[in-house]
Design a protein around this motif. Structure first.
Motif, PDB file in Angstrom:
ATOM      1  N   LEU A  28      27.206 -53.111 -40.496  1.00 41.33           N
ATOM      2  CA  LEU A  28      26.318 -54.259 -40.703  1.00 41.33           C
ATOM      3  C   LEU A  28      24.967 -54.035 -40.028  1.00 41.33           C
ATOM      4  N   ALA A  29      25.004 -53.507 -38.796  1.00 38.53           N
ATOM      5  CA  ALA A  29      23.749 -53.237 -38.097  1.00 38.53           C
ATOM      6  C   ALA A  29      22.919 -52.221 -38.884  1.00 38.53           C
ATOM      7  N   SER A  71      22.926 -51.758 -42.099  1.00 40.02           N
ATOM      8  CA  SER A  71      22.327 -52.406 -43.273  1.00 40.02           C
ATOM      9  C   SER A  71      21.124 -53.239 -42.873  1.00 40.02           C
ATOM     10  N   ALA A  72      21.217 -53.898 -41.701  1.00 40.33           N
ATOM     11  CA  ALA A  72      20.081 -54.711 -41.266  1.00 40.33           C
ATOM     12  C   ALA A  72      18.884 -53.822 -40.962  1.00 40.33           C
TER      13      ALA A  72
END
Lengths: 335, 339
Positions: free
Chosen positions: A155-156, A158-159
């Motif tokens: 997730l990090a 992707s951010a």
């Protein structure tokens, strides 16, 4: 010790994929606007005639393109396999953890600062960017509270990708280079030139050799930090060298092909059930399969919308997304 | 904890935010390629301005600012509902891929039906929310279906599935974009990045009915949101039909996101940030939190749009880009440093 059955499956897998690789390589050379026969290809390789336009097309456009797809695929797949092994994270891969986007972002900066950057300049930026992206990943892992689960790391990543591609869009608008940048971000092989091959392929080869050299250590590390330390491995050195390999492979790949996602994620997962978890076989098998996958993706990209080209990156995403979703359902486990 | 927060009266928060929005509105009217002095802005508003100032303010800036406020409010509420219903602090219609689904449908619509007439036709503006809604609902359906496992939707898995769905729609978009003619291509690209440049009163009218119905309904359901947020068992305990209410609220959240996306394009992170800020200020009760969330969401998009207009002037950035640059670090902070 490997069982005989495993060795046989490794050998047959490698043989079949190498044969398919050759076939895809020739189809890739043949396929395009000019009608070229397989006879032309063998002639162009064996008895090159610079007055024959078909031979020139083969030498200047088609062969570089096929070589680029092959090596970029191998590089990304091996980079993904290394990252999955070292971080013990089934979702790890250069594109998902933000290494590719770091690399692409610096290339966007190169376009902004030098207007018409030389390929060497682009490659230098791509490598620096890959290093920045990789350090983001490891920095985030080190700084986060209470460890980072595979899913959180993804997730990090992707951010970070969202952040960097937004900044690239802003830079593109500011310096009036949106088209260069969005083309680069789409990821593909349409504008490959022989110069790209001459610089990127040696870099990728160095990365691949380094990776193969590290393979036994990565196998041990993939069993866990404690196991590796218990067996007397210098885990820090292995991590650093692995990161160097990932940076070389990803940076070189991005410098010629832009952002191509999902190859590094998907290929190791396809390979592992067949050849096992020993990275001495996972890495070579990933290299061959990755090369094959991108060659095929590039051929498809030329076929779907013919005469327009669909970037190979969009094709790999279409193949990769279902796979990614399947892994997401398993919460990133499954190594 | 609760006591300290109650020291500042709730109404003061509301007044503060309204004042901030008013200040931002005045600043935003003045800022941009054509700078209009505050005194002239006032003259124009009360009807004594020059013709060119009137044109700039009433036809270009005002509709755009109102769209920013509306879209910000709508997406903020959508995010708040998604966070409560899925009990997922990281939920946001943009991150989950609901926006991408709506965007994909809109691009298909441009590609197959509209072509070059995209921005000219008035009917098209009113059909677009419907098209976007369809896309938003399909994306939301796919996400929930895939994230559903063993009777529950795990927060991180849901986000991850959303990212995958996002990537899939984006790849689909790329393929269609390559087939478009250059004008349509640029328009589609700008639209996807989240831009409200071309906002006109028609767009305001197209967005308004959806928001006027859906936002008050969300406020009316604030109690239910509180109960759902407590968890399934307590919700059943106080007599709430959990699945039915959840379904209704999800429909509202997705419809809000879809209609906002149709007008504002791919705006991400507002639905993530606004509820968090609102909760930090006035606590977790939705009756108190939602109004602040609405005001903050509007203020955030309005501010981001003003920045987008000023920072590279005379060029304009899509507002979605500014919001991503603000929002992505916040997302990483929430993800890695908060539980």
């Amino acid at each position: 010790m490997m069982s005989l059955k495993r060795i046989l499956s490794i050998i047959s897998f490698l043989t079949i994929s190498i044969l398919l690789l050759f076939a895809a390589f020739f189809i890739s050379i043949r396929f395009g606007a000019n009608n070229i026969t397989y006879g032309d290809i063998t002639n162009a390789i064996l008895h090159f005639d610079s007055t024959n336009p078909n031979h020139v097309v083969i030498h200047e456009l088609r062969i570089p393109r096929a070589i680029a797809a092959l090596f970029v695929g191998a590089a990304l797949a091996v980079a993904g396999a290394i990252m999955q092994g070292v971080t013990r994270n089934a979702l790890a891969s250069p594109s998902i953890l933000g290494v590719t986007s770091g690399s692409s972002f610096l290339v966007a900066l190169a376009f902004a600062f030098y207007k018409d950057p030389s390929y060497v300049m682009i490659a230098v930026h791509a490598l620096i960017g890959a290093a920045v992206g990789a350090s983001f990943v490891f920095g985030a892992t080190a700084m986060a509270r209470g460890g980072v689960t595979p899913v959180k790391l993804a997730l990090a990543g992707s951010a970070i990708t969202a952040l960097l591609s937004s900044l690239s869009t802003a830079i593109g608008l500011k310096f009036d280079i949106s088209k260069d940048i969005s083309y680069f971000y789409a990821g593909g092989f349409a504008s490959i030139q022989p110069i790209h091959i001459k610089l990127a392929v040696p870099l990728i080869l160095i990365g691949l050799i380094l990776a193969i050299g590290l393979a036994p250590s990565i196998s041990v590390l993939s069993l866990g930090e404690e196991v590796a330390k218990g067996l007397g491995q210098n885990t820090m050195a292995i991590r650093i060298l692995s990161t160097v390999a990932v940076i070389l492979l990803t940076g070189a790949a991005v410098s010629i092909a832009g952002m191509i996602g999902f190859v590094g994620l998907v290929v190791p997962h396809i390979v592992r059930p067949i050849v096992g978890v020993d990275y001495r076989s996972v890495l070579p098998a990933s290299a061959v399969t990755g090369g094959l996958l991108l060659l095929v993706a590039d051929i498809f990209g030329r076929m779907i919308n013919s005469p327009f080209e669909t970037p190979a990156g969009a094709v790999t995403a279409l193949i990769g997304v279902p796979f990614f979703l399947w892994l997401a359902r398993k919460d990133g486990r499954g190594l | 904890m609760q006591l300290r927060k109650d020291k500042i009266p709730y109404s003061l928060y509301i007044i503060c935010f309204l004042l901030l929005i008013l200040l931002m509105l005045i600043f935003s009217m003045n800022a941009g390629y054509i700078q209009i002095p505050i005194a002239d802005v006032w003259e124009t508003i009360i009807g004594h301005g020059t013709a060119s100032n009137e044109l700039t303010i009433f036809n270009f800036r005002l509709p755009r600012m109102i769209i920013a406020l509306l879209v910000g409010a709508g997406i903020a509420v959508s995010g708040a509902i998604l966070q409560a219903v899925s009990k997922n602090a990281l939920a946001d219609p943009g991150i989950l891929g609901i926006n991408a689904g709506a965007g994909f449908m809109i691009v298909l619509y441009i590609f197959f039906i509209q072509g070059n007439a995209f921005y000219q036709s008035h009917i098209a503006v009113f059909i677009m929310p419907l098209v976007a809604l369809f896309g938003a609902f399909s994306a939301a359906g796919i996400i929930f279906l895939l994230a559903w496992k063993k009777g529950s939707v795990k927060p991180t898995r849901m986000i991850l599935v959303g990212i995958g769905v996002n990537a899939g729609f984006t790849a689909g978009l790329t393929i269609f974009q390559m087939k478009m003619n250059p004008t349509d291509f640029t328009q589609a690209l700008v639209w996807i990045s989240g831009s409200i440049w071309s906002a006109t009163w028609t767009y305001v009218l197209a967005a308004l009915p959806w928001l006027i119905i859906l936002i008050p309904y969300a406020l009316y359901k604030a109690r239910t949101l509180d109960v759902l947020n407590l968890g399934e068992q307590s919700a059943v305990g106080v007599g709430v039909h959990v699945n039915k209410e959840r379904g209704k609220l999800l429909l509202i959240a997705v419809a809000l996101a879809g209609s906002c996306v149709a007008i504002g394009g791919g705006i991400t992170f507002v639905g993530l940030i606004a509820p968090h800020i609102a909760r930090a200020l006035v606590g977790t009760r939705h009756q108190r939190m939602l109004p602040i969330c609405i005001l903050f969401g509007g203020l955030l998009v309005l501010t981001a749009d003003t920045i987008a207009r000023v920072i590279l002037a005379p060029l304009e950035l899509p507002v979605g880009i500014v919001l991503s640059i603000i929002g992505a670090p916040y997302f990483i902070y929430l993800l890695l440093f908060k539980n």
